[in-house]
Design an enzyme around this catalytic site. Structure first.
Site, PDB file in Angstrom:
ATOM      1  N   HIS A 121       0.814  -1.215   0.000  1.00  0.00           N
ATOM      2  CA  HIS A 121       0.000   0.000   0.000  1.00  0.00           C
ATOM      3  C   HIS A 121       0.855   1.276   0.000  1.00  0.00           C
ATOM      4  O   HIS A 121       1.905   1.353   0.626  1.00  0.00           O
ATOM      5  CB  HIS A 121      -0.943   0.010   1.205  1.00  0.00           C
ATOM      6  CG  HIS A 121      -0.250  -0.099   2.524  1.00  0.00           C
ATOM      7  ND1 HIS A 121       0.230   0.978   3.209  1.00  0.00           N
ATOM      8  CD2 HIS A 121       0.036  -1.183   3.280  1.00  0.00           C
ATOM      9  CE1 HIS A 121       0.772   0.587   4.341  1.00  0.00           C
ATOM     10  NE2 HIS A 121       0.676  -0.729   4.411  1.00  0.00           N
ATOM     11  N   ASP A 122       0.396   2.256  -0.765  1.00  0.00           N
ATOM     12  CA  ASP A 122       0.956   3.609  -0.792  1.00  0.00           C
ATOM     13  C   ASP A 122       2.348   3.678  -1.426  1.00  0.00           C
ATOM     14  O   ASP A 122       3.043   4.682  -1.252  1.00  0.00           O
ATOM     15  CB  ASP A 122       0.995   4.219   0.613  1.00  0.00           C
ATOM     16  CG  ASP A 122      -0.371   4.232   1.274  1.00  0.00           C
ATOM     17  OD1 ASP A 122      -1.228   5.013   0.830  1.00  0.00           O
ATOM     18  OD2 ASP A 122      -0.594   3.435   2.209  1.00  0.00           O
ATOM     19  N   GLY A 139       5.233  -1.122   2.441  1.00  0.00           N
ATOM     20  CA  GLY A 139       4.384   0.051   2.282  1.00  0.00           C
ATOM     21  C   GLY A 139       5.142   1.362   2.237  1.00  0.00           C
ATOM     22  O   GLY A 139       6.222   1.501   2.794  1.00  0.00           O
TER      23      GLY A 139
END
Length: 264
Positions: A121-122, A139
């Protein structure tokens, strides 16, 4: 008409350009948008708030847009955004973003992503990168343009990789990797600068000379990071064509987090 195999399951709310092709047994969720010329292979799952641009080649057995592997995630409408002309080989997993950051996992344009790559994520991946098989990003990792990750490279969360940098196979990154630097090891250590890659991308001899001087200041003169930055700042006067390269390096070094530092 779209070339969609009869066994593919496409949610009626998904937005696929009329030129998109979808292989057998692929599942596309309701919030997915796919641009013109993109091909999606067999047995893929594309879900979440996922936007995929034009002329991408997505091979079989990929999972794109699944929820982040983050225990704090509670169903927020975060996103995965993939640009244009990317090649995504088999068994890759790209997760959506998380509400604790921008909420977006982003992949730029013209990237060559080989099998079993994971983007958590991200993550924010630039343009013209190459990720060899089994490169793994935790992440919030930021990857600059033209970065090359060797096979089985593992990158710790929040680490940044500067433009034109490169990792050897099985490298383990706990610290930021400055632009142009080639590294190797567990944990990774700087080995050289990516001179051959720069030549192939059309860097002039003057710009490459400036990169060599940056390498000397950072890794060969036993200087503190502050002192090395001061020496690098003067290179744009000696090598005027390298001013953008010097500015990019200085900006990267200034943003290095004290708890991580840079690969040295």
């Amino acid at each position: 008409m779209m070339a969609i195999h009869s066994t593919a399951l496409i949610d009626p709310s998904a937005e696929l350009d009329s030129s998109v092709s979808v292989g057998p047994y692929t599942v596309v969720g309701p919030h997915v948008r796919v641009g013109s010329g993109t091909s999606i292979g067999a047995h893929c799952v594309i879900e979440g708030h996922t936007t995929i641009g034009q002329d991408n080649r997505i091979f079989q057995f990929n999972s794109l847009g699944a929820v982040p592997q983050d225990k704090k995630y509670a169903g927020e409408p975060c996103e995965l955004v993939v640009g244009d002309r990317n090649t995504i080989r088999e068994f890759c997993t790209f997760n959506i973003g998380s509400p604790g950051d921008t909420g977006v996992t982003r992949v730029g344009n013209d990237n060559w992503i080989m099998a079993y790559v994971h983007l958590a994520h991200d993550c924010d991946v630039g343009n013209n990168t190459i990720f060899a098989n089994n490169a793994q990003l935790a992440g919030h990792v930021q990857v600059g343009d033209w970065v090359i990750l060797g096979g089985f490279t593992v990158v710790h969360q929040f680490v940044r990789l500067g433009a034109h940098s490169m990792t050897a196979m099985c490298s383990l990154l706990f610290a930021d990797l400055p632009p142009f630097v080639m590294c190797q090891g567990q944990p990774a250590e700087a080995r050289s600068m990516n001179y051959e890659g720069l030549r192939r991308r059309g860097f002039s001899p003057e710009r490459i000379a400036a990169v060599k001087a940056m390498h000397k200041a950072l890794y060969r003169e036993d200087l503190t990071l502050e002192a090395a930055s001061g020496k690098i700042a003067g290179l744009s006067e000696k090598y005027p064509d390298s001013a953008p390269d010097v500015e990019m390096m200085l900006s990267f070094l200034q943003q290095a987090a004290p708890q991580r530092g840079i690969v040295r």
